[in-house]
Motif scaffolding. Structure first.
Motif, PDB file in Angstrom:
ATOM      1  N   ASN A   2       8.618   0.478   6.070  1.00 21.15           N
ATOM      2  CA  ASN A   2       7.234   0.842   6.363  1.00 21.15           C
ATOM      3  C   ASN A   2       6.241  -0.100   5.703  1.00 21.15           C
ATOM      4  O   ASN A   2       5.178  -0.361   6.223  1.00 21.15           O
ATOM      5  N   SER A   6       2.500  -2.217   7.051  1.00 21.71           N
ATOM      6  CA  SER A   6       1.187  -1.875   6.532  1.00 21.71           C
ATOM      7  C   SER A   6       0.586  -2.916   5.601  1.00 21.71           C
ATOM      8  O   SER A   6      -0.549  -2.791   5.195  1.00 21.71           O
ATOM      9  N   THR A  31      -5.283   9.102  11.191  1.00 21.28           N
ATOM     10  CA  THR A  31      -4.189   9.924  10.687  1.00 21.28           C
ATOM     11  C   THR A  31      -3.272  10.316  11.842  1.00 21.28           C
ATOM     12  O   THR A  31      -3.679  10.333  13.009  1.00 21.28           O
ATOM     13  N   GLU A  32      -2.036  10.617  11.486  1.00 24.74           N
ATOM     14  CA  GLU A  32      -1.066  11.019  12.505  1.00 24.74           C
ATOM     15  C   GLU A  32       0.072  11.787  11.856  1.00 24.74           C
ATOM     16  O   GLU A  32       0.197  11.799  10.626  1.00 24.74           O
ATOM     17  N   ASN A  35      -0.325  14.062   8.684  1.00 21.89           N
ATOM     18  CA  ASN A  35      -0.730  13.528   7.389  1.00 21.89           C
ATOM     19  C   ASN A  35      -2.241  13.678   7.211  1.00 21.89           C
ATOM     20  O   ASN A  35      -3.003  13.348   8.101  1.00 21.89           O
ATOM     21  N   TYR A  40      -3.463   8.938   2.383  1.00 19.30           N
ATOM     22  CA  TYR A  40      -3.356   7.500   2.610  1.00 19.30           C
ATOM     23  C   TYR A  40      -3.928   6.735   1.419  1.00 19.30           C
ATOM     24  O   TYR A  40      -4.859   7.191   0.769  1.00 19.30           O
ATOM     25  N   HIS A  88      -0.903   2.567   3.216  1.00 18.58           N
ATOM     26  CA  HIS A  88       0.315   3.369   3.348  1.00 18.58           C
ATOM     27  C   HIS A  88       0.059   4.779   2.849  1.00 18.58           C
ATOM     28  O   HIS A  88      -0.991   5.067   2.273  1.00 18.58           O
ATOM     29  N   LEU A  89       1.012   5.651   3.079  1.00 20.80           N
ATOM     30  CA  LEU A  89       0.937   6.999   2.527  1.00 20.80           C
ATOM     31  C   LEU A  89       1.250   6.925   1.038  1.00 20.80           C
ATOM     32  O   LEU A  89       2.062   6.105   0.606  1.00 20.80           O
ATOM     33  N   TYR A  96       4.034   7.326   8.660  1.00 24.64           N
ATOM     34  CA  TYR A  96       2.847   6.510   8.944  1.00 24.64           C
ATOM     35  C   TYR A  96       3.251   5.319   9.802  1.00 24.64           C
ATOM     36  O   TYR A  96       4.207   4.618   9.497  1.00 24.64           O
ATOM     37  N   ARG A  97       2.501   5.121  10.871  1.00 24.50           N
ATOM     38  CA  ARG A  97       2.696   3.972  11.748  1.00 24.50           C
ATOM     39  C   ARG A  97       1.363   3.271  11.904  1.00 24.50           C
ATOM     40  O   ARG A  97       0.401   3.860  12.400  1.00 24.50           O
ATOM     41  N   SER A  98       1.271   2.041  11.494  1.00 26.85           N
ATOM     42  CA  SER A  98      -0.007   1.322  11.512  1.00 26.85           C
ATOM     43  C   SER A  98      -0.422   0.872  12.911  1.00 26.85           C
ATOM     44  O   SER A  98      -1.554   0.464  13.106  1.00 26.85           O
ATOM     45  N   ASP A 101      -3.803   1.944  14.337  1.00 25.12           N
ATOM     46  CA  ASP A 101      -4.982   1.718  13.512  1.00 25.12           C
ATOM     47  C   ASP A 101      -5.883   0.613  14.057  1.00 25.12           C
ATOM     48  O   ASP A 101      -5.410  -0.390  14.583  1.00 25.12           O
TER      49      ASP A 101
END
Length: 139
Positions: A2, A6, A31-32, A35, A40, A88-89, A96-98, A101
């Motif tokens: 991950n 990020s 956010t997703e 979360n 973050y 990142h979280l 978390y997937r950037s 964003d």
């Protein structure tokens, strides 16, 4: 991993004929996966200016937030500041997937090039780039 998704860096260049102060950059994210925005973290790895401070996240609604990187120094004419960071979280969870964003929707690649998705402000006024005015744009 991950972290690889990020971590990023940017260079801010002053193309004007005089020094610039009161500069800041915003890093927008959505956010997703349940979360919370407060889970973050925008982590500073390296700051060439030596004067950057991170604040946020600030909510703009619909799960969209931004971090602000504020520079207390003055960027000399023709000079550049490089900044290396990771969004990142706080627990580094893989939820978390950037890719969703705003900052990732720009022209990021292996070499530096102009991007408009890391908006730059001078004394709080947008001077370069764009913001996600419509949160639905972030999908």
């Amino acid at each position: 991993n991950n972290k690889q998704l990020s971590e990023f860096e940017y260079k801010m260049t002053n193309n004007s004929a005089e020094a610039q102060s009161g500069l800041s950059v915003r890093v927008y994210f959505k956010t997703e996966n349940g979360n919370a925005g407060s889970s973050y973290v925008l982590e500073k790895y390296w700051d060439q200016s030596g004067s950057a401070n991170i604040s946020g996240p600030t909510s703009v609604g619909s799960g969209v937030y931004y971090y602000t990187i504020t520079y207390s120094g003055s960027l000399a004419a023709g000079s550049t500041w490089q900044f290396n960071t990771s969004l990142h979280l706080s627990n580094w969870a893989d939820t978390y997937r950037s890719g969703n964003d705003w900052w990732r929707s720009g022209r990021f690649r292996n070499s530096y090039g102009e991007t408009t998705t890391l908006p730059i402000y001078k004394d709080g006024v947008l001077i370069h780039g764009t913001t996600p005015y419509c949160p639905n744009h972030l999908g």
